[in-house]
Design an enzyme around this catalytic site. Structure first.
Site, PDB file in Angstrom:
ATOM      1  CG  HIS A  52      51.346  39.154  59.225  1.00  0.00           C
ATOM      2  ND1 HIS A  52      50.099  39.592  59.616  1.00  0.00           N
ATOM      3  CD2 HIS A  52      51.572  39.712  58.003  1.00  0.00           C
ATOM      4  CE1 HIS A  52      49.601  40.390  58.692  1.00  0.00           C
ATOM      5  NE2 HIS A  52      50.461  40.467  57.692  1.00  0.00           N
ATOM      6  CG  ASN A  55      47.173  40.527  55.709  1.00  0.00           C
ATOM      7  OD1 ASN A  55      47.131  40.848  56.891  1.00  0.00           O
ATOM      8  ND2 ASN A  55      48.115  40.942  54.894  1.00  0.00           N
ATOM      9  CB  CYS A  76      51.336  43.402  58.697  1.00  0.00           C
ATOM     10  SG  CYS A  76      50.227  43.717  57.331  1.00  0.00           S
TER      11      CYS A  76
HETATM   12  O1  UT7 Z   1      50.606  41.899  54.976  1.00  0.00           O
HETATM   13  C1  UT7 Z   1      51.875  42.408  54.869  1.00  0.00           C
HETATM   14  C2  UT7 Z   1      52.417  42.683  53.572  1.00  0.00           C
HETATM   15  N1  UT7 Z   1      51.869  42.015  52.446  1.00  0.00           N
HETATM   16  C3  UT7 Z   1      52.326  40.806  52.013  1.00  0.00           C
HETATM   17  O2  UT7 Z   1      53.096  40.155  52.678  1.00  0.00           O
HETATM   18  C4  UT7 Z   1      51.855  40.331  50.646  1.00  0.00           C
HETATM   19  C5  UT7 Z   1      53.010  39.772  49.863  1.00  0.00           C
HETATM   20  N2  UT7 Z   1      52.659  39.493  48.486  1.00  0.00           N
HETATM   21  C6  UT7 Z   1      51.861  38.454  48.137  1.00  0.00           C
HETATM   22  O3  UT7 Z   1      51.356  37.738  48.964  1.00  0.00           O
HETATM   23  C7  UT7 Z   1      51.668  38.175  46.676  1.00  0.00           C
HETATM   24  O4  UT7 Z   1      52.567  38.953  45.931  1.00  0.00           O
HETATM   25  C8  UT7 Z   1      50.222  38.451  46.157  1.00  0.00           C
HETATM   26  C9  UT7 Z   1      49.273  37.402  46.719  1.00  0.00           C
HETATM   27  C10 UT7 Z   1      49.748  39.836  46.573  1.00  0.00           C
HETATM   28  C11 UT7 Z   1      50.188  38.326  44.635  1.00  0.00           C
HETATM   29  O5  UT7 Z   1      50.659  37.032  44.249  1.00  0.00           O
HETATM   30  P1  UT7 Z   1      51.858  36.868  43.199  1.00  0.00           P
HETATM   31  O6  UT7 Z   1      52.073  35.437  43.076  1.00  0.00           O
HETATM   32  O7  UT7 Z   1      53.010  37.706  43.639  1.00  0.00           O
HETATM   33  O8  UT7 Z   1      51.208  37.442  41.881  1.00  0.00           O
HETATM   34  P2  UT7 Z   1      51.724  38.569  40.898  1.00  0.00           P
HETATM   35  O9  UT7 Z   1      51.284  39.893  41.370  1.00  0.00           O
HETATM   36  O10 UT7 Z   1      53.173  38.344  40.595  1.00  0.00           O
HETATM   37  O11 UT7 Z   1      50.940  38.188  39.581  1.00  0.00           O
HETATM   38  C12 UT7 Z   1      51.225  36.975  38.836  1.00  0.00           C
HETATM   39  C13 UT7 Z   1      50.199  36.848  37.738  1.00  0.00           C
HETATM   40  C14 UT7 Z   1      50.043  38.115  36.897  1.00  0.00           C
HETATM   41  O12 UT7 Z   1      49.717  37.730  35.576  1.00  0.00           O
HETATM   42  P3  UT7 Z   1      50.816  37.795  34.419  1.00  0.00           P
HETATM   43  O13 UT7 Z   1      51.277  39.206  34.380  1.00  0.00           O
HETATM   44  O14 UT7 Z   1      51.885  36.834  34.849  1.00  0.00           O
HETATM   45  O15 UT7 Z   1      50.059  37.355  33.229  1.00  0.00           O
HETATM   46  C15 UT7 Z   1      48.832  38.772  37.519  1.00  0.00           C
HETATM   47  O16 UT7 Z   1      48.162  39.624  36.621  1.00  0.00           O
HETATM   48  O17 UT7 Z   1      48.909  36.572  38.295  1.00  0.00           O
HETATM   49  C16 UT7 Z   1      47.983  37.589  37.891  1.00  0.00           C
HETATM   50  N3  UT7 Z   1      47.105  37.875  39.010  1.00  0.00           N
HETATM   51  C17 UT7 Z   1      45.914  37.285  39.182  1.00  0.00           C
HETATM   52  N4  UT7 Z   1      45.250  36.370  38.475  1.00  0.00           N
HETATM   53  C18 UT7 Z   1      44.064  35.963  38.924  1.00  0.00           C
HETATM   54  C19 UT7 Z   1      47.337  38.725  40.025  1.00  0.00           C
HETATM   55  N5  UT7 Z   1      46.297  38.703  40.880  1.00  0.00           N
HETATM   56  C20 UT7 Z   1      45.403  37.813  40.377  1.00  0.00           C
HETATM   57  C21 UT7 Z   1      44.152  37.355  40.807  1.00  0.00           C
HETATM   58  N6  UT7 Z   1      43.511  36.432  40.067  1.00  0.00           N
HETATM   59  N7  UT7 Z   1      43.559  37.793  41.952  1.00  0.00           N
END
Ligand code: UT7
Length: 332
Positions: A256, A286, A116
């Site tokens: 970004h 993204n 990125c």
């Molecule tokens: O582009 C360059 C590099 N990339 C980035 O900069 C991305 C950085 N990371 C992020 O933007 C975020 O971590 C994500 C958007 C990818 C994910 O968001 P998050 O708030 O970190 O979610 P998480 O992975 O910690 O998941 C939290 C909860 C989990 O449920 P439990 O275990 O708490 O019950 C996930 O299973 O949300 C759940 N979850 C979802 N629920 C509904 C994860 N993805 C989804 C989804 N829909 N799409």
């Protein structure tokens, strides 16, 4: 005599027609529009459809858009740097394919892979060839067909990415406009949190790697998020400090577009008012190497000669960086 800077003198862009909405994602995986919008700020993203279509096709559209707007012949371009994480194929470089398809027969070029942060890295590399006097017209392209490496069964990762391309032209400027400074960083120990497990020389493609879906993006979102928030904000603050920029004198932040929350954290760290921050993540998601030039493309008409613009990015590698540009022309 005033030092020669590399100035952006034209911008082009392209996004595919197909719109993948959060509502459509709801039919493909267990997710909701509410979750995606509140956690990422994304409403929809563009997807390149059609057999045999790759990153080069989007880049060609962006470059042609730029050349037409600027009214220059493809044969005038001397060098092309294509920042991409999804090249048409492992080799040859997508830059070669783009040169061929556009008719830039006098140019040489290559691909640059910094995930990125690729566009910022490529911009800095391209600027060197202008500053040294080696070339007078260098094209820097940022393009990705992220849908080609996305596992749409992985709801944590696939929801943020989209496809798109942007391109800028670099030319010499002796009036103090153009790229003033850049800070670029890498930390390879971060590769474990964001990478593609198979398809490279360490683990070449086999039937097993394909069955195991190891050719898709693997991302530990939370870990990446923590590094991104800290490093993107830190580097943007650092470039402001060492160039004596303040929240008042910065006209635009071009961040970004990975997650709206990361963008907000960076802008807050810079004390910038929201109206100075380019944000199109809600429509494009993204696009990896495409995010920064697509912002410049969309905001070009609002930019004024002399505007102080700070670019900031963070991505797989880890890679991150920031660039300070004194904009060289009035948008129309
Ligand atoms: O582009 C360059 C590099 N990339 C980035 O900069 C991305 C950085 N990371 C992020 O933007 C975020 O971590 C994500 C958007 C990818 C994910 O968001 P998050 O708030 O970190 O979610 P998480 O992975 O910690 O998941 C939290 C909860 C989990 O449920 P439990 O275990 O708490 O019950 C996930 O299973 O949300 C759940 N979850 C979802 N629920 C509904 C994860 N993805 C989804 C989804 N829909 N799409």
């Amino acid at each position: 005599m005033q030092k020669t800077n590399a100035a952006i003198t034209a911008v082009g862009g392209y996004v595919p027609d197909y719109i993948l909405t959060n509502a459509e994602l709801e039919t493909m995986m267990e997710t909701t529009d509410e979750w995606i919008q509140s956690r990422t700020g994304i409403r929809e993203r563009r997807i390149l459809k059609g057999e045999g279509k790759g990153s080069s096709d989007m880049a060609v559209a962006a470059v042609n858009n730029l050349l037409q707007k600027k009214g220059i012949d493809p044969k005038e371009i001397e060098m092309v740097i294509c920042a991409t994480t999804t090249p048409d194929m492992q080799f040859p470089a997508t830059a070669n394919v783009i040169c061929d398809k556009v008719g830039m027969t006098n140019a040489w070029g290559y691909d640059l892979n910094a995930a990125c942060s690729g566009f910022i890295f490529a911009l800095t590399v391209g600027a060197q060839f202008i500053e040294t006097g080696r070339h007078n017209k260098v094209l820097v392209i940022g393009v990705d067909k992220m849908s080609s490496i996305m596992n749409y069964e992985d709801r944590k990762t696939s929801i943020i990415f989209g496809d798109g391309a942007g391109a800028v032209l670099l030319e010499p400027n002796n009036e103090g406009y153009g790229l003033v400074d850049s800070i670029l960083r890498t930390d390879g120990s971060g590769r474990v949190f964001l990478h593609q497990k198979a398809g490279g020389s360490v683990k070449p493609a086999t039937i097993e790697t394909v069955m195991n879906k190891e050719h898709y993006v693997y991302q530990e979102g939370q870990a990446v998020f923590k590094f991104a928030v800290k490093n993107m904000a830190d580097v943007a603050a650092e470039i402001m400090e060492r160039n004596n920029l303040t929240a008042e004198t910065v006209n635009w932040l071009v961040p970004h577009q990975a997650n709206k929350r990361i963008i907000t954290a960076t802008a807050d760290r810079m004390n910038l008012a929201p109206e100075k921050v380019m944000v199109n993540i809600e429509r494009f998601g993204n696009t990896t190497n495409g995010t920064l030039p697509l912002c410049l493309w969309e905001w070009e008409s609002k930019l004024r000669k002399g505007d102080n613009i700070v670019l900031a990015a963070f991505g797989g590698g880890f890679t991150w960086g920031s660039t300070y540009i004194r904009w060289a022309y009035d948008g129309n």
